[in-house]
Design an enzyme around this catalytic site. Structure first.
Site, mmCIF file in Angstrom:
data_model
loop_
_atom_site.group_PDB
_atom_site.id
_atom_site.type_symbol
_atom_site.label_atom_id
_atom_site.label_comp_id
_atom_site.label_asym_id
_atom_site.label_seq_id
_atom_site.Cartn_x
_atom_site.Cartn_y
_atom_site.Cartn_z
ATOM 1 N N THR B 145 8.360 4.043 1.462
ATOM 2 C CA THR B 145 7.997 3.361 0.234
ATOM 3 C C THR B 145 6.956 2.265 0.499
ATOM 4 O O THR B 145 7.179 1.412 1.357
ATOM 5 C CB THR B 145 9.261 2.705 -0.361
ATOM 6 N N GLU B 146 5.846 2.315 -0.213
ATOM 7 C CA GLU B 146 4.783 1.302 -0.115
ATOM 8 C C GLU B 146 4.279 1.139 1.324
ATOM 9 O O GLU B 146 3.802 0.084 1.708
ATOM 10 C CB GLU B 146 5.269 -0.052 -0.657
#
Lengths: 427, 525
Positions: B145-146
């Site tokens: 994530t990210e």
């Protein structure tokens, strides 16, 4: 007896404690055969959300078919004056509101007055100009109408009251719902203070909503105690069936704060008390209902204390949501640092919610069936809340006798006392 | 010859509806169905579908010379299935070309890697499985994530068998080193790292339409010139960006599609770079060094850290209260609880609570359905409170089931006890009969006794006595006795037996005699 009254919003739609009080009082006066010519500034800038949100407490809807209501209207003449005056707005905020409305392209026309009092001037860009303009119109009203006493509610209408007195020579009664010290603490606005002082000095009689306020009037404004009288506010009875249908949504006890989230309402003390209680008893949820300049700071505090799973915020509650909130509540807390009167606990008590109130509120002078604490005494506040949540005998007693007590606080009685003040002023 | 690696992120969160205090305990519908479906459909029309079409055309045109990679979060995949199946189909068509690599990530696009290793692993496996189901390839490359990454997270990812992981080429981590090379995880060198070239990536993703940018307008000629200006030693240029860049963040009118349509051709014409997928790069390139990342980095904001999601007290409180439920949630099999558990973990909910850009908030505001972070916090906590109540109510059911099981077990053991008593009685009778024949019982006779009789005897003698008596005894005897000891007694015996080194023979005799006496007392006349 006929009264020229400078007040605030009017039925069928009222928001704000002052509007509710003015209406309740007028209604009570009608029962005692007092006629009222009610003059309100009709604000054309108050649609702004920021301004509306500054306003506290419940909306009250009125049944226009109500007999009592018709009777009331037969005794009251109502008049609007085009004005940008907005209740509860400090001079600095007023500028912002007006500025915003200008940007959004709202027109400030000058022909919004009632037909007879056409006023050619432009709307003022600051609150003081607007107050002065309102006073100018007031003196015109004062010369045309027939009445015995002038009655002005809170500082924005004092210049109007003074102008009317000068124009007509009739006695003036000013009504103190809140002073500048209640609104801002020690960091008060000199001009507002000046207007308040001038109004009180020019008045023949001064009505204060509590002894607390009466003392402020005497000590901070140097007003002769002989002409300052305390008349407590009252509360309209509520139709009980409205709240009976509401089902509780959580199994825990619910403890509620409801009001503007500002310094004088003491929201941070409520949070600290909640924190203390939650360390001992996880079976309680806390709710902070309302909006205000401290809201974001309060949310941050709750998060930092790591109690956000048991401490909820609702934002500003409108109309029915207020009673809905009370119906879900097991305890109502008003920890105000400074509260001239404080009508919200009465609204809670009338639908069977026990209350904890600060000793620094005017309403604590008349309530017997409420737990009273100093606003800063977080331990005592936590004790009281815990007790009402856990000891049924205590909460049941408060519910039963509290409701009875509140139902006896009738506007009719308050109005009678106001009428006595009129008579003193008239002499 | 240098490589160029295109990787696009596709993600849409399940946005929450306005959920008030009054809803808690009564209403379990948390999602803004209207916003979620309309946003998904809009982005599909404006971005996913036209861009997929373009990529498909480029792949047909250039064949195996043009490659891209994607990561589609589980949240996006579920919303494709629900609101835009045609977009999912077009991704599947891309998968069929064989020129597209699909990466694994956390199913819920969550921050679980920062807090909860078990949940992180569970979600990655869940996502990899979903990708395999939909696109027919088992992911070997991972992106968090990210692009959140740390040494520890990398080590966990390596332990799950991934070969390559993508992250940010954060300056504060790389220092003077170039992001345009292959690196490895500092703990486990088997995991190779591809680092985002944030300057060239953001030239397309963020600056493309910015007319205040001194390089505006960006043309393929200009971009390929920059590629040619890269250091000779550089081996790979990683262009990582949100897929919504095309058509949603950068509107069609900005010419972004035309730029992308012309880019591969310009790269062939003007440079000697070739397109490659992360998987290929992991095999082709030699890692130059490990990269040390003790604290988590991400691809967000100037700081390239995690403060956009967990920077303030509001975010930390919400995140902690959510994670505190994991222990309970994992024992609940109800599908709606499992679904909400995932949806509520999506990082976007915490991003909305960021106060970092409170004043100017351009990028943050663009993605934020709330007027301010406080409203986002209140709304999320209200939903979480209701979810907590549901989870705890399930806990009550579990407790009840547990109670049922306990009752069943205790009634069973009662029965068993009765049965044991019965056989013991029978055994006692037998022994008594033997005794009547005039035989005196001693320690060695135990080996001929029934299990129930031995058990009865063992109840009467303490473990210490037994341990000494069994010292140096014959095996057949020990084998009769030890299995008849309870689990606890056996453990104690083993411990004592270890401690017991030298015992006087006379003592052993004494203790054996004591047991023999007991035997006669119990089963004798």
């Amino acid at each position: 007896m006929r009264i020229l009254m400078f007040g605030w919003e009017f039925p069928p739609h009222i928001s704000g404690g002052l509007g509710t009080a003015c209406f309740g009082l007028t209604k009570g006066l009608a029962k005692h055969g007092v006629d009222v010519l009610f003059v309100v500034p009709r604000a054309y800038g108050d649609e702004d959300e920021q301004a509306v949100r500054l306003v506290n407490a419940s909306d009250v809807m009125f049944d226009l078919e109500d007999k009592e209501y018709k009777e009331f209207w037969s005794r009251v003449k109502y008049m609007e004056i085009g004005s940008n005056i907005i209740p509860y707005v400090a001079p600095e905020d007023f500028e912002k509101v007006v500025e915003k409305n200008k940007k959004s392209g709202q027109e400030f026309t000058s022909n919004v007055f009632s037909r007879r009092y056409q006023f050619s001037g432009k709307y003022g860009t600051n609150l003081m100009e607007e107050v002065a303009r309102y006073a100018l119109i007031a003196s015109a009203v004062a010369q045309k109408e027939d009445y015995d006493i002038i009655h002005a509610h809170d500082w924005l209408t004092y210049p109007a009251g003074i102008a009317a007195k000068k124009a007509s020579g009739k006695p003036l009664v000013v009504h103190i719902h809140a002073t500048e010290f209640d609104r801002t603490g020690e960091d008060y606005n000199e001009i507002v203070y000046g207007i308040e002082k001038e109004g009180m000095e020019a008045a023949d009689m001064v009505i204060a909503v509590s002894n607390l306020t009466r003392n402020t009037v005497i000590n901070r404004y140097g007003i002769n105690p002989d002409k300052v009288v305390t008349v407590y506010n009252a509360v309209e009875p509520v139709k009980s069936k409205e709240t009976q249908a509401i089902k509780k949504n959580v199994k825990e006890k619910v403890v509620t704060f409801l009001g503007r989230i500002t310094y004088q309402k003491g929201p941070e003390y409520f949070i600290e008390a909640a924190y203390k209680i939650l360390q001992k008893d996880p079976n309680i949820r806390f709710v902070m209902a309302g909006s205000g300049d401290l809201l974001h700071k309060m949310i941050e505090r709750v998060a930092a204390l790591k109690i956000a799973d048991k401490f909820h915020f609702t934002g500003f509650l409108k109309g029915d949501d207020v009673n809905h909130m009370f119906a879900l509540s097991d305890v109502f807390v008003m920890p105000s640092v400074s509260e001239p009167f404080g009508i919200v606990p009465l609204e809670a008590m009338r639908i069977n919610v026990p209350v904890v109130i600060s000793k620094q509120s005017g309403v604590s002078e008349i309530l017997k069936h409420a737990l009273k604490i100093d606003f800063w005494d977080v331990d005592a506040m936590a004790d009281s809340i815990y007790g009402l949540c856990n000891y049924d005998a205590l909460s049941e007693t408060f519910k039963k006798y509290g409701k009875e007590e509140v139902e006896n606080l009738k506007w009719e009685n308050a109005a009678f006392n106001v009428k006595m003040v009129y008579e003193t002023a008239f002499r | 010859m240098k490589s160029i690696c295109l990787y696009f992120q596709v993600h849409q969160p399940y946005r929450l509806r306005t959920y008030r205090f009054f809803d808690i305990g009564l209403n379990h519908d948390y999602y803004n169905e209207f916003a979620n479906s309309s946003i998904m459909q809009r982005v599909a029309q404006k971005s996913y579908l036209p861009m997929n079409k373009l990529l498909l055309k480029l792949i047909k045109e250039y064949g195996s010379a043009f490659k891209v990679s994607f990561s589609l979060s589980g949240m996006a995949l579920e919303q494709f299935e629900a609101y835009a199946p045609e977009a999912l189909k077009s991704f599947q068509e891309l998968a069929k070309t064989g020129n597209v690599e699909f990466l694994a990530e956390t199913y819920a696009h969550s921050l679980s890697s920062l807090k909860d290793k078990d949940e992180f692993i569970r979600q990655v496996q869940m996502h990899a499985q979903k990708v395999e189901e939909l696109f027919g390839q088992k992911p070997t490359t991972f992106r968090n994530t990210e692009l959140i990454y740390s040494d520890e997270i990398g080590a966990t990812v390596a332990s799950m068998g991934f070969d390559v992981m993508l992250t940010e080429g954060a300056k504060h981590v790389l220092g003077w080193r170039s992001p345009n090379m292959l690196y490895t995880n500092a703990i486990n060198p088997n995991l190779k790292l591809l680092l985002k070239n944030f300057r060239l990536s953001d030239d397309i993703a963020f600056r493309f339409s910015n007319q205040g940018w001194n390089e505006w307008p960006l043309t393929t000629n200009k971009f390929t010139r920059w590629l040619n200006e890269l250091d000779k030693k550089d081996e790979v240029v990683n262009l990582f960006m949100d897929y919504e860049t095309f058509g949603e963040h950068q509107w069609e009118e900005t010419g972004i599609f035309d730029f992308m349509a012309a880019l591969p051709g310009a790269i062939y014409k003007n440079t000697d770079l070739k397109f490659a997928t992360p998987k290929e790069l992991g095999k082709q390139l030699q890692p130059v060094a490990p990269v040390h990342v003790p604290y988590p980095i991400s691809w967000a904001d100037e700081e390239r850290d995690i403060t956009a999601w967990l920077g303030n007290d509001l975010q930390k409180e919400a995140f902690d209260k959510l994670n505190a439920l994991h222990g309970k949630v994992k024992n609940i099999s109800k599908p709606d609880i499992q679904r909400d558990w995932l949806y509520l973990q999506t990082s976007d909910h915490f991003y909305y609570m960021s106060t970092k850009w409170f004043s100017d908030g351009d990028v943050h505001k663009y993605f934020n359905p709330y007027g301010n972070p406080y409203d986002a916090f209140i709304n999320y906590m209200n939903v979480l409170s209701d979810f907590t109540i549901r989870v705890e109510n399930e806990g009550v059911h579990v407790d009840e089931e547990l109670k049922d099981i306990k009752e069943a077990v205790s009634s069973m053991s009662e029965k068993a006890e009765k049965a044991v008593k019965k056989t013991t009685k029978a055994a006692t009778k037998k022994v008594k009969k033997a005794l009547e024949k005039g035989k005196e019982l001693n320690f060695d006779d135990i080996k001929d006794m029934s299990d129930s009789a031995i058990k009865k005897l063992l109840r009467e003698i303490d473990i210490e006595t037994l341990t000494v008596a069994l010292k140096d005894t014959k095996e057949d005897l020990t084998e009769r006795i030890i299995p008849n000891l309870g689990a606890r007694a056996r453990k104690k015996y083993n411990e004592l037996e270890k401690e017991l080194k030298k015992v006087k023979k006379s003592d052993i005799k004494k203790y054996r005699k004591a047991i023999g006496d007991k035997l006669n007392e119990l089963f004798g006349k």
